[in-house]
Scaffold this motif. Structure first.
Motif, PDB file in Angstrom:
ATOM      1  N   SER A 192       0.832  -1.193   0.000  1.00  0.00           N
ATOM      2  CA  SER A 192       0.000   0.000   0.000  1.00  0.00           C
ATOM      3  C   SER A 192       0.870   1.248   0.000  1.00  0.00           C
ATOM      4  O   SER A 192       1.891   1.294   0.684  1.00  0.00           O
ATOM      5  N   ASN A 199      -1.035  -3.283  -5.582  1.00  0.00           N
ATOM      6  CA  ASN A 199      -1.699  -2.291  -4.735  1.00  0.00           C
ATOM      7  C   ASN A 199      -3.184  -2.395  -5.017  1.00  0.00           C
ATOM      8  O   ASN A 199      -3.627  -2.115  -6.131  1.00  0.00           O
ATOM      9  N   SER A 230      -5.623  -0.913  -2.956  1.00  0.00           N
ATOM     10  CA  SER A 230      -6.371   0.105  -2.227  1.00  0.00           C
ATOM     11  C   SER A 230      -7.270   0.895  -3.164  1.00  0.00           C
ATOM     12  O   SER A 230      -6.804   1.496  -4.131  1.00  0.00           O
TER      13      SER A 230
END
Length: 181
Positions: free
Chosen positions: A32, A64, A66
């Motif tokens: 992240s 990633n 997110s």
């Protein structure tokens, strides 16, 4: 168990799928740009890449997942950390969901046949200390030398992967990962 197939773009727009890596050992590491625990681990993840990238049969990819991080934010974080490996963007979190990744950082070892051989934490301590376990590295070493993986699954500790825009994901888990007895 078979690793779920995926198709994601890296930060340069190049597409990568699990099928592209058949015949090679693959380390997938969910990271992240916002999680402080994930950032603490980047040096260790770089070291894993440096140690194993010399092997033509092994590759490390960062993912990633997110929902809150923009492509520009992810790119800036990867450049600032001087990550020597490809970082893929899983903006909708579908790949994280398919792998069961809940927190960052989390690592997965996938063998040349596409089977998940290890899933869980990178190691047993956010801050390096004597006696800590290097779970991801140990699992990969055991697999590469044909041994059974002693600990095929551990619990990753870190920040939750945000699945929806606006969800806060920079708070690490309240307790550090437990050390084995």
């Amino acid at each position: 168990s078979p690793a779920p197939d995926f198709s994601l773009s890296d930060l340069d727009g190049e597409n990568h799928s699990l099928r592209d890596y058949r015949g090679r050992n693959l380390l997938l590491v969910f990271i992240s740009a916002r999680c402080p625990i994930s950032r603490i681990y980047l040096e260790r993840i770089r070291a894993l890449n440096n140690d194993y990238s010399r092997r033509p049969d092994t590759v490390l990819l960062g993912i990633n997942s997110s929902a809150n991080a923009s492509l520009d934010e992810i790119r800036a974080a990867a450049e600032a950390a001087q990550l020597p490996f490809r970082v893929l963007r899983d903006a909708g979190g579908e790949v994280a969901d398919a792998f069961g990744a809940e927190r960052t950082p989390a690592g997965y070892v996938i063998d040349q046949q596409g089977l998940v051989r290890y899933r869980g934490r990178i190691d047993s301590a956010h801050r390096p200390r004597p006696g800590m376990r290097h779970d991801l590295r140990e699992a990969l070493d055991e697999m590469l030398t044909g041994r059974a993986i002693t600990t095929p699954e551990t619990v990753a500790a870190g920040c939750p992967i945000s699945r929806t825009v606006g969800e806060h994901n920079s708070s690490p888990q309240a307790t550090p990962p437990a050390s084995p007895p």
